[in-house]
Design an enzyme around this catalytic site. Structure first.
Site, PDB file in Angstrom:
ATOM      1  N   ASP A  24      -1.905  10.583  -2.227  1.00 22.06           N
ATOM      2  CA  ASP A  24      -2.268   9.500  -3.157  1.00 22.06           C
ATOM      3  C   ASP A  24      -2.489  10.024  -4.562  1.00 22.06           C
ATOM      4  OD1 ASP A  24      -3.027   8.392  -0.366  1.00 22.06           O
ATOM      5  OD2 ASP A  24      -2.762   6.696  -1.743  1.00 22.06           O
ATOM      6  N   ARG A  55      -7.323  -0.552  -7.039  1.00 21.03           N
ATOM      7  CA  ARG A  55      -7.713   0.518  -6.098  1.00 21.03           C
ATOM      8  C   ARG A  55      -7.799   1.815  -6.912  1.00 21.03           C
ATOM      9  NH1 ARG A  55      -4.369   1.046  -0.668  1.00 21.03           N
ATOM     10  NH2 ARG A  55      -6.288   2.034   0.065  1.00 21.03           N
ATOM     11  N   ARG A  57       0.864  -1.184   0.000  1.00 18.99           N
ATOM     12  CA  ARG A  57       0.000   0.000   0.000  1.00 18.99           C
ATOM     13  C   ARG A  57       0.901   1.235   0.000  1.00 18.99           C
ATOM     14  NH1 ARG A  57       2.299   1.916   3.879  1.00 18.99           N
ATOM     15  NH2 ARG A  57       0.788   3.600   3.817  1.00 18.99           N
ATOM     16  N   GLY A  58       0.270   2.391  -0.125  1.00 19.56           N
ATOM     17  CA  GLY A  58       1.038   3.625  -0.271  1.00 19.56           C
ATOM     18  C   GLY A  58       1.222   3.858  -1.771  1.00 19.56           C
ATOM     19  N   ALA A  59       0.928   5.089  -2.210  1.00 19.34           N
ATOM     20  CA  ALA A  59       0.840   5.342  -3.653  1.00 19.34           C
ATOM     21  C   ALA A  59       2.088   4.947  -4.451  1.00 19.34           C
ATOM     22  CB  ALA A  59       0.486   6.812  -3.879  1.00 19.34           C
ATOM     23  N   GLN A 102      -2.466   2.434   9.982  1.00 17.89           N
ATOM     24  CA  GLN A 102      -1.152   2.478   9.321  1.00 17.89           C
ATOM     25  C   GLN A 102      -0.133   3.273  10.143  1.00 17.89           C
ATOM     26  OE1 GLN A 102      -4.079   2.890   7.769  1.00 17.89           O
ATOM     27  NE2 GLN A 102      -4.022   2.301   5.621  1.00 17.89           N
ATOM     28  N   ASN A 132      -5.381  12.284   0.179  1.00 17.58           N
ATOM     29  CA  ASN A 132      -4.499  11.461   1.016  1.00 17.58           C
ATOM     30  C   ASN A 132      -5.372  10.733   2.033  1.00 17.58           C
ATOM     31  OD1 ASN A 132      -1.791  10.562   1.723  1.00 17.58           O
ATOM     32  ND2 ASN A 132      -2.019  11.736   3.596  1.00 17.58           N
ATOM     33  N   LYS A 133      -4.737   9.916   2.846  1.00 24.59           N
ATOM     34  CA  LYS A 133      -5.450   9.075   3.813  1.00 24.59           C
ATOM     35  C   LYS A 133      -6.497   9.860   4.588  1.00 24.59           C
ATOM     36  CE  LYS A 133      -5.222   5.565   4.338  1.00 24.59           C
ATOM     37  NZ  LYS A 133      -6.192   4.664   3.671  1.00 24.59           N
TER      38      LYS A 133
HETATM   39  O1  MRU Z   1      -4.637   3.065   2.118  1.00 30.78           O
HETATM   40  P1  MRU Z   1      -3.151   3.266   2.046  1.00 30.78           P
HETATM   41  O2  MRU Z   1      -2.416   2.734   3.226  1.00 30.78           O
HETATM   42  O3  MRU Z   1      -2.585   2.792   0.724  1.00 30.78           O
HETATM   43  O4  MRU Z   1      -2.979   4.868   2.070  1.00 30.78           O
HETATM   44  C1  MRU Z   1      -1.691   5.389   1.985  1.00 30.78           C
HETATM   45  C2  MRU Z   1      -1.663   6.862   2.104  1.00 30.78           C
HETATM   46  O5  MRU Z   1      -2.680   7.530   2.159  1.00 30.78           O
HETATM   47  C3  MRU Z   1      -0.328   7.525   2.030  1.00 30.78           C
HETATM   48  O6  MRU Z   1      -0.294   8.678   2.814  1.00 30.78           O
HETATM   49  C4  MRU Z   1      -0.028   7.910   0.580  1.00 30.78           C
HETATM   50  O7  MRU Z   1      -0.217   6.829  -0.278  1.00 30.78           O
HETATM   51  C5  MRU Z   1       1.338   8.428   0.412  1.00 30.78           C
HETATM   52  S1  MRU Z   1       2.551   7.170   0.581  1.00 30.78           S
HETATM   53  C6  MRU Z   1       4.067   7.832   0.260  1.00 30.78           C
END
Ligand code: MRU
Length: 359
Positions: free
Chosen positions: A248, A93, A52-54, A207, A258-259
């Site tokens: 994201d 996603r 996970r994470g963009a 997270q 973002n999250k």
């Molecule tokens: O749902 P996730 O854990 O994939 O969400 C991740 C985030 O929102 C991060 O802040 C974002 O992807 C940036 S990661 C460098």
């Protein structure tokens, strides 16, 4: 990654014909790698947030395209499988644009390989696959380089002794390198600077508590976890010097997805006059998306929030995975190319930058 910044784990890597992912659903208790051999396995791993994470999703997508053609025997079969894999991975996603970027870049490589070969020729698809893997590794390396450049660009904004608030995990676990929001902290710490980081728990999948706290603590960076609901109290206390978050997807006008829980932090930051920085690679900027309203926001299962009780009681659940922070609340956006402001005096420089990315 330079040796002083070796964090002791690989978020994802290619080895012996398969994609290895550090299973983030098991952290912090168990550090174990998953071995993926098919696109279906990867899509499942993405949807369950094993990876996970963009930026990490972009790298996983690039390797996933290689998985998709491993068993292809004929050129036409290879291209059909590549295109089908791309459609499946890109749809896994919706919010992080990096997923689509990883797919699109590998698809372009594959289409070029096919186009460069005479249609009647008996092309060796194993050579194509090897070249596609080279391209996926280059994509991963470029992400690691971008992380390091983000860290260098942001470091002057995070002086020695800073107390920082962050949300979710935008560290090495979320990228192909050092991270985005956590990258200047890793770099500064390796150079002898000292920080104290407050990590929002990040409900509902935690997270911050599970991943950011683990990642920072194992690098020796002081970290405290707080419930998301405690952020206002912490910010009002005057203890926090700055807020660092990832993204994201960043729209052309600088709105940031973002999250979930990022937007309220930005509102609080404005209220308490605390700098609010978004750190992301250029692959997270979507020039095709004019503003935040056009960014698709993933809605996740009720069960993540309400467990089995939801089904038992018939109570509905609102569980968006991301929120949208308007550009005007973001002090600066830091990418591998520099430090930008998408509003006020910086707006035209930001627009020129975004335009240069779509060329
Ligand atoms: O749902 P996730 O854990 O994939 O969400 C991740 C985030 O929102 C991060 O802040 C974002 O992807 C940036 S990661 C460098």
């Amino acid at each position: 990654m330079s040796p002083c910044l070796e964090l002791g784990f690989s978020t994802l890597r290619w080895a012996e014909g398969s994609l290895l992912l550090l299973d983030q659903t098991r952290l912090p208790r168990i550090q174990i790698e998953m071995h993926l051999h098919t696109v279906a396995e990867l899509v499942d791993a993405i949807q369950r947030l094993c990876v996970r994470g963009a930026p990490a999703l972009g790298c996983a997508a690039a390797y996933g395209m290689v998985l998709g053609v491993l068993d292809a025997k004929q050129p036409s079969e290879w291209l059909t499988q590549l295109r089908a894999s791309g459609a499946l991975i890109a749809a896994a996603r919706p919010t992080a644009v990096n997923l689509a970027v990883g797919v699109a870049q590998m698809l372009a490589v594959g289409e070029q390989l096919a186009a460069a070969t005479d249609a009647d020729a008996d092309a060796d698809v194993d050579v194509w696959t090897a070249l596609l893997l080279d391209a996926a590794i280059a994509f991963h390396d470029a992400d690691a380089d971008a992380c390091l450049a983000i860290a260098e660009n942001a470091l002057p904004l995070v002086p020695d002794g800073s107390t920082v608030l962050t949300h979710c995990n935008a560290g090495a676990l979320a990228t192909g390198g050092l991270g985005t929001a956590l990258a200047p902290l890793h770099l500064g710490h390796a150079r002898g600077l000292r920080y104290h980081v407050f990590a929002d728990e990040t409900r509902p999948l935690r997270q911050g508590a599970r991943l950011t706290a683990w990642e920072l603590a194992r690098h020796g960076i002081e970290v405290s976890v707080l419930a998301d609901a405690a952020a206002a109290t912490l910010l009002a206390s005057g203890k926090i010097d700055l807020i660092l978050v990832g993204a994201d997807r960043i729209a052309a006008n600088g709105d940031v997805a973002n999250k979930i829980g990022t937007f309220p932090l930005a509102v609080l930051a404005e209220r308490f006059h605390i700098p609010f920085y978004v750190l992301a690679p250029a692959t997270t900027i979507d020039p095709q998306c004019a503003g935040g309203a056009a960014i698709p926001i993933e809605q996740r299962d009720a069960e993540e929030l309400y467990g089995e009780d939801g089904a038992r009681t018939g109570v509905g659940v609102f569980n968006p995975a991301f929120d949208m922070t308007p550009a005007g609340l973001v002090t600066h956006i830091i990418t591998e190319h520099g430090i930008y402001q998408a509003h006020g005096a910086g707006q035209s420089a930001w627009q020129a930058y975004v335009n240069s990315l779509s060329l």
